[in-house]
Design an enzyme around this catalytic site. Sequence first.
Site, PDB file in Angstrom:
ATOM      1  N   GLY A  16       0.773  -1.232   0.000  1.00 44.11           N
ATOM      2  CA  GLY A  16       0.000   0.000   0.000  1.00 44.11           C
ATOM      3  C   GLY A  16       0.807   1.285   0.000  1.00 44.11           C
ATOM      4  O   GLY A  16       0.258   2.351   0.258  1.00 44.11           O
ATOM      5  N   GLY A  18       2.355   2.490  -2.706  1.00 44.04           N
ATOM      6  CA  GLY A  18       2.246   3.140  -4.011  1.00 44.04           C
ATOM      7  C   GLY A  18       3.147   2.617  -5.107  1.00 44.04           C
ATOM      8  O   GLY A  18       3.285   3.254  -6.148  1.00 44.04           O
ATOM      9  N   LYS A  41       5.069  -7.586 -12.192  1.00 42.53           N
ATOM     10  CA  LYS A  41       4.881  -7.606 -10.740  1.00 42.53           C
ATOM     11  C   LYS A  41       5.089  -9.067 -10.370  1.00 42.53           C
ATOM     12  O   LYS A  41       4.168  -9.878 -10.483  1.00 42.53           O
ATOM     13  CB  LYS A  41       3.488  -7.121 -10.363  1.00 42.53           C
TER      14      LYS A  41
END
Length: 74
Positions: A16, A18, A41
């Site tokens: 979380g 960013g 990712k």
Amino acid sequence: MYKPMTGVIITGTDTGVGKTFVSALLAEALRRRGVSVGVMKPYASGSWSDARSLKNASGVKDPLSVITPAYFSK
């Protein structure tokens, strides 16, 4: 002699913070400037939303399983 950059790695220390948001913005900005962009990712759990965001921002045709090869469902 100038050597063009061939890769960027975005890292962070927590969930979380960013990483995906910044990566998607960067990928989209580069793509709009005509740069061929690839995204990855490597690990995700619970949702494919980050991989989808990266795919949409970069315009790559790769399947989500290539963008995120280690996906763990909850």
